[in-house]
Design a protein around this motif. Sequence first.
Motif, short mmCIF file in Angstrom:
data_model
loop_
_atom_site.label_atom_id
_atom_site.label_comp_id
_atom_site.label_asym_id
_atom_site.label_seq_id
_atom_site.Cartn_x
_atom_site.Cartn_y
_atom_site.Cartn_z
N ALA A 1 87.74 -3.05 32.51
CA ALA A 1 87.45 -1.84 33.56
C ALA A 1 88.60 -0.69 33.10
O ALA A 1 89.80 -0.96 33.55
CB ALA A 1 87.89 -2.21 34.82
N GLU B 1 79.43 5.56 40.02
CA GLU B 1 80.30 4.64 40.71
C GLU B 1 79.66 3.15 40.92
O GLU B 1 80.01 2.09 40.49
CB GLU B 1 81.07 4.79 41.84
N GLU B 2 78.36 3.43 41.58
CA GLU B 2 77.47 2.29 41.99
C GLU B 2 76.85 1.56 40.71
O GLU B 2 77.01 0.34 40.47
CB GLU B 2 76.34 2.65 42.71
N ARG C 1 78.33 1.44 37.51
CA ARG C 1 79.55 1.00 37.20
C ARG C 1 79.98 -0.34 37.56
O ARG C 1 80.35 -1.31 37.01
CB ARG C 1 80.84 2.30 37.07
N GLU C 2 79.98 -0.16 38.85
CA GLU C 2 80.37 -1.59 39.54
C GLU C 2 79.53 -2.64 39.40
O GLU C 2 79.83 -3.77 39.01
CB GLU C 2 80.80 -1.23 41.25
N TYR D 1 79.83 -3.95 36.06
CA TYR D 1 81.11 -5.15 35.99
C TYR D 1 80.84 -6.48 36.49
O TYR D 1 81.23 -7.43 36.13
CB TYR D 1 82.26 -4.36 36.82
N ALA D 2 80.05 -6.34 37.85
CA ALA D 2 79.70 -7.45 38.55
C ALA D 2 78.72 -8.42 37.45
O ALA D 2 78.88 -9.51 37.63
CB ALA D 2 79.08 -7.33 39.75
N ARG E 1 84.90 -12.20 36.06
CA ARG E 1 84.82 -11.05 36.19
C ARG E 1 85.44 -10.34 34.94
O ARG E 1 85.49 -10.99 33.78
CB ARG E 1 86.05 -10.79 37.23
#
Length: 246
Positions: free
Chosen positions: A184, A193-194, A196-197, A200-201, A211
């Motif tokens: 990250a 952002e949504e 990207r997160e 990552y998830a 993670r």
Amino acid sequence: MRAILEDALNRKHVVIVGGGSGMGKATAELAVGLGARVTLASRNQEKLHAVASAIDGDVSVAAVDMTDEARVKAWAAGLGQVDHLVISASSAAHGAFSDLPTGDLRAMLEAKFIGPYVTVREVLPYLSEGGSISLFSGVLSRRPSAGATGLGSVNAAVEALAKGLAQELSGKARVNCISPGMVATEAYADMPEEAREGMYAQVGGSLPVGRVGQAHEIAQAVIMAMTNGFLTGSVLDVDGGHLVRG
């Protein structure tokens, strides 16, 4: 352990190319915290100054484009003695093998392989006896992914460079390669952002550690490569278990 690292890095000159953000920036912060004198270099001088002003220690900056051979040569000549060279600057071009424009592939090769190759060559005359060189590849070199064949191939070339240099520079310098998984960093700052997160998830959930990585975790591996005198010709996989996931 901290005392050992401080003894190894206190007043040593660490040069980080790509230190304006992400893993390079985290490495600079950790090295300065252990008493090193750090020179940061990248194409974006504004970012460099922002990083340098945020770090409490001996930090200098220089704008350098690794694809400009003459500029790299002039910059290296002004560095003075270098104890550790870290090249974390990177470039990534994604696309299916049949669709990726050749120009994008060439640009990535210039930035991630030829640029570091030239930079090591030009800094080498100023590298202390017994110093270290740390290059950066990435997990796709040995765990290919559809749409990233070009990037994986360039990463593999960087790893081959590190291993070859470890032999060729035997007795002069130790050379290793850091191979991160997904971390990250600001590299993904342009994504919503949504999205990207969510990425990552999804990626993090597939890894044994559950993670994605953090920049300071990669920096810890770089510091180990700098200070461990018995380590050379190695690829350090700091990937959350990406290479062994199901």
